[in-house]
Every structure is written in C-alpha cells, then in structure tokens.
Design a protein around this motif. Structure first.
Motif, short mmCIF file in Angstrom:
data_model
loop_
_atom_site.label_atom_id
_atom_site.label_comp_id
_atom_site.label_asym_id
_atom_site.label_seq_id
_atom_site.Cartn_x
_atom_site.Cartn_y
_atom_site.Cartn_z
N TRP A 42 0.81 -1.22 0.00
CA TRP A 42 0.00 0.00 0.00
C TRP A 42 0.84 1.26 0.00
CZ3 TRP A 42 0.12 -3.54 4.07
CH2 TRP A 42 0.79 -3.13 5.22
N ASN A 43 2.01 1.20 0.65
CA ASN A 43 2.86 2.40 0.68
C ASN A 43 3.41 2.74 -0.70
OD1 ASN A 43 4.39 -0.02 0.85
ND2 ASN A 43 6.17 1.12 1.56
N MET A 44 3.64 1.70 -1.54
CA MET A 44 4.15 1.96 -2.88
C MET A 44 3.04 2.47 -3.80
SD MET A 44 7.16 1.46 -2.17
CE MET A 44 7.71 2.06 -3.76
N HIS A 45 1.81 2.05 -3.57
CA HIS A 45 0.69 2.62 -4.32
C HIS A 45 0.59 4.12 -4.00
CE1 HIS A 45 -1.29 -0.73 -6.34
NE2 HIS A 45 -0.99 -1.48 -5.29
N ALA A 46 0.73 4.46 -2.72
CA ALA A 46 0.68 5.87 -2.34
C ALA A 46 1.86 6.63 -2.91
CB ALA A 46 0.65 5.99 -0.82
N ARG A 47 3.03 6.00 -2.92
CA ARG A 47 4.22 6.66 -3.48
C ARG A 47 4.03 6.94 -4.96
NH1 ARG A 47 7.90 10.30 -2.49
NH2 ARG A 47 9.98 9.82 -3.30
N LEU A 48 3.47 5.97 -5.68
CA LEU A 48 3.20 6.18 -7.10
C LEU A 48 2.17 7.29 -7.28
CD1 LEU A 48 3.46 5.49 -10.05
CD2 LEU A 48 1.94 3.55 -9.71
N GLY A 49 1.17 7.34 -6.39
CA GLY A 49 0.20 8.42 -6.45
C GLY A 49 0.86 9.78 -6.26
N GLU A 50 1.83 9.86 -5.39
CA GLU A 50 2.53 11.13 -5.15
C GLU A 50 3.30 11.57 -6.39
OE1 GLU A 50 3.21 10.13 -0.39
OE2 GLU A 50 4.90 10.14 -1.78
N VAL A 51 3.97 10.62 -7.05
CA VAL A 51 4.73 10.96 -8.25
C VAL A 51 3.79 11.38 -9.38
CG1 VAL A 51 6.33 10.09 -9.99
CG2 VAL A 51 6.62 9.43 -7.60
N LEU A 52 2.68 10.66 -9.53
CA LEU A 52 1.69 11.03 -10.55
C LEU A 52 1.10 12.41 -10.26
CD1 LEU A 52 -0.15 7.61 -10.87
CD2 LEU A 52 1.25 8.69 -12.63
N PHE A 53 0.91 12.73 -8.99
CA PHE A 53 0.40 14.04 -8.59
C PHE A 53 1.39 15.14 -8.97
CE2 PHE A 53 0.08 17.52 -5.54
CZ PHE A 53 -1.28 17.82 -5.57
N LEU A 54 2.67 14.91 -8.71
CA LEU A 54 3.70 15.89 -9.06
C LEU A 54 3.79 16.07 -10.57
CD1 LEU A 54 6.52 14.83 -6.56
CD2 LEU A 54 5.11 16.88 -6.43
N ARG A 55 3.69 14.97 -11.30
CA ARG A 55 3.74 15.06 -12.76
C ARG A 55 2.53 15.83 -13.30
NH1 ARG A 55 3.47 9.69 -16.44
NH2 ARG A 55 1.33 9.78 -15.67
N ALA A 56 1.37 15.61 -12.70
CA ALA A 56 0.16 16.29 -13.15
C ALA A 56 0.24 17.79 -12.94
CB ALA A 56 -1.06 15.72 -12.43
N ASN A 57 0.97 18.22 -11.92
CA ASN A 57 1.10 19.66 -11.66
C ASN A 57 1.81 20.40 -12.77
OD1 ASN A 57 -0.29 19.65 -9.21
ND2 ASN A 57 1.56 19.29 -8.01
N ASP A 58 2.61 19.67 -13.57
CA ASP A 58 3.33 20.29 -14.69
C ASP A 58 2.50 20.30 -15.97
OD1 ASP A 58 5.50 20.74 -13.08
OD2 ASP A 58 6.58 18.93 -13.70
N ALA A 59 1.31 19.67 -15.92
CA ALA A 59 0.46 19.58 -17.11
C ALA A 59 -0.63 20.65 -17.06
CB ALA A 59 -0.15 18.19 -17.21
N GLU A 60 -1.40 20.72 -18.13
CA GLU A 60 -2.49 21.69 -18.22
C GLU A 60 -3.73 21.01 -18.77
OE1 GLU A 60 -2.45 24.70 -17.11
OE2 GLU A 60 -0.31 24.87 -16.66
N GLY A 61 -4.88 21.59 -18.44
CA GLY A 61 -6.15 21.17 -19.03
C GLY A 61 -6.50 19.72 -18.79
N ALA A 62 -6.94 19.06 -19.86
CA ALA A 62 -7.41 17.68 -19.76
C ALA A 62 -6.30 16.74 -19.30
CB ALA A 62 -7.96 17.22 -21.11
#
Length: 325
Positions: free
Chosen positions: A192-212
C-alpha cells in the motif's frame, strides 16, 4: 524478549530508534560474552531472533551516534557469521560509511566496494551499498547507472526499483520514476505504501500539465491513493494524498461536462464530479478521525509520524479556511 528489539531500526521514528538503542544496551549485557568461533558457531543452539536483534541494535546505534555500541554489535555478528558473509560485509561497509570523517574516507569505502564487486559481481548487498553511497556523495548519475545494472540482473528486486525511482524523482524525471514504481508493484502488488508513493509521483507530474492532461493525471493519482487505503485502512499518507488530489481535481470537473454525456476518450477516463466529492469527504473524515485518536493517545493509534500529523492538520485547516471564505 522485548518487541521493540525486533522492529527494524530503519523503519522507525527517531524517538523509537533512541528507545531501541537504549533497550539494546540492556540486551547486549544480558548475553553471554563467550561465543564459539565461526563456523563452529553454526552448531550452537540459538534463536534467529537473537541475531536480528543484534542487527537492529547495530543500525539504531548508528542512527543515534553510538558508534562504540554499534561496533560491539558488529563484532558479535562477525564472530557468529564470519567475515566473508555477504550481509556482514555490507554492515561493515555501512559502519565505515557512518564513521567516515571526510569525503576522502568515503572515497576509500567506495574503492573497497569497487574491489569487492570486481572480485565477486554477485555480492548484491555490496552493490546496493555502493549505489546508496554514490547517491549520498551526490553522484546521482552514477547511482542511477549502478541501480540500472542491478535491476537488469535482478528484475524482481523491488528494493532496487524503488531506490531507482527515488533517484529519478530527485532528478525530476517523472516518467522514469513512474515506470520504476510500476515495476515495484508488479513484484509487490499489495504494498500500500508503494501505491501511495506512485500516487505522489503522478500528482507531481500532473502539476506540470495543463487542461485535460492535468485532470487525467490527477485522476490517476487519486486512484492510486484509493488503492493504498483500500489495502491499508487508516493509512494517513494515503488519505492525505487522496484529500490533496481530489481538492485539485474537483475544480477541473465542471458539473456541465459531467451532465452533458459527452463520450470523448478523456471524459470517459475521468471519474464523475460526484464521485470525487464523495472521496474528498471520506478523506476529510478519516484524516480528522486519525488526528483526533492520535491526539487522545488511543491504543494502536500512536504509530503515526508527528510530521505527517502536522501536515494533515494543516491541510484540513487550509481546506476549512477556504470553505468559510
């Protein structure tokens, strides 16, 4: 036998590491000063927990700066398992790293690791220590190369994949970090901790994106946090990520789009606004419950990191302020 002595020192808080170090002092004094020389020590009637405790106390003493006690534990492990034991060699190298006075001393430890690997490339504990030392010395690119070679040889080594993901994340290479964490989950799908870690990285990557694309990234991060709390109820880090990702996702999911029935690929992959709002409310309730129970020192609710509790409270307070406004 105290339960704290069997807790891995690397996974405990600084306060717990201090307690473990102190408890270890009493444990060492209670042990016999006589030990059969290796390999005759293999014939001794003893428990496996005894040597796990020695290793845990060794690591705790290094964390707390008690190098003398750590040296005593290391000597016991050497006497028991021999100088050529791979794990003992790695622990000795770790002791040398921790007690190194300057960069030159660390360089000498690195040179010793290189020589060990030349003599026997299959000594994985040493190869891992070498990668960790390269990273601590600021040689991030060399650490990435060393870890890449490790996972090429042993593709099911989740620990090396996780470390490689962290190196890529430090470099800001989100795509590579995501790939590495997905490899970790192929080996340990219920971590479960690695699922959360992956979620954190995906969250950081999404912050650099725009729109859809940003909405898509936040939705994927949200799903990873959902999986982490599904596997481990009351997992603060998972609920924190769920709260944060849904906070960012809700404004991107307008009610007009959710009711229009459009069937574009992006819209079909995104959750409904109602679903995201319910998950946001769930995360809010769970974080509040964790904070309340931890504050009251209820039994089995005292294992949370103080820093994580403070961060969760700040997130809820900030959300509350925005609601009032």
């Amino acid at each position: 036998m105290s339960l704290i002595l069997l807790q891995p020192a690397t996974n405990t808080s600084p306060h717990s590491a201090i307690s473990l170090s102190r408890a270890g002092t009493t444990f060492i004094k209670s042990q016999s000063t006589y030990t059969l020389p290796w390999p005759l020590s293999l014939l001794a009637n003893e428990s496996q927990e005894k040597w796990q405790i020695y290793e845990n106390v060794f690591l705790a003493c290094l964390r707390t700066g008690d190098n003398q006690r750590a040296s005593q534990c290391l000597e016991k492990l050497v006497d028991r398992f021999g100088k050529s034991n791979e794990r003992v060699i790695a622990l000795r190298g770790l002791f040398q790293e921790a007690t190194a006075a300057d960069a030159a001393a660390l360089g000498e430890v690195l040179r010793q690791y290189d020589q060990f690997i030349v003599d026997d490339p299959t000594v994985f504990p040493i190869r891992k220590r070498r990668a960790a030392l390269l990273r601590s010395m600021g040689k991030l690119n060399e650490a990435v190369i060393a870890l890449t070679e490790l996972v090429d040889v042993s593709p099911t080594d989740a620990e090396s994949w996780a470390e490689l993901a962290d190196c890529y994340l430090t470099k800001g290479s989100f795509e590579q970090a995501v790939f590495c964490l997905e490899e970790v989950l192929l080996v340990t799908p219920n971590a479960w901790n690695m699922h959360a870690r992956l979620g954190e990285v995906l969250f950081l990557r999404a912050n650099d994106a725009e729109g859809a694309e940003k909405a898509q990234g936040l939705a994927e991060a949200m799903r990873r946090f959902c999986r982490s709390v599904e596997l481990c109820d009351d997992y603060l880090r998972g609920y924190y990520g769920l709260k944060l990702s849904t906070n960012r996702l809700i404004p991107l999911l307008t009610s007009s789009n959710s009711k229009s029935g459009k069937s574009t690929d992006t819209a079909a992959a995104l959750p409904s606004q109602v679903t995201v709002q319910k998950l946001n409310q769930l995360a809010t309730l769970k974080l509040g419950d964790i904070l309340r129970r931890s504050k009251d020192n209820q039994k089995s609710w005292d294992g949370y990191s103080e820093a994580e509790l403070i961060a969760a409270k700040e997130l809820l307070d900030r959300d509350s302020d925005n609601t009032v406004r």
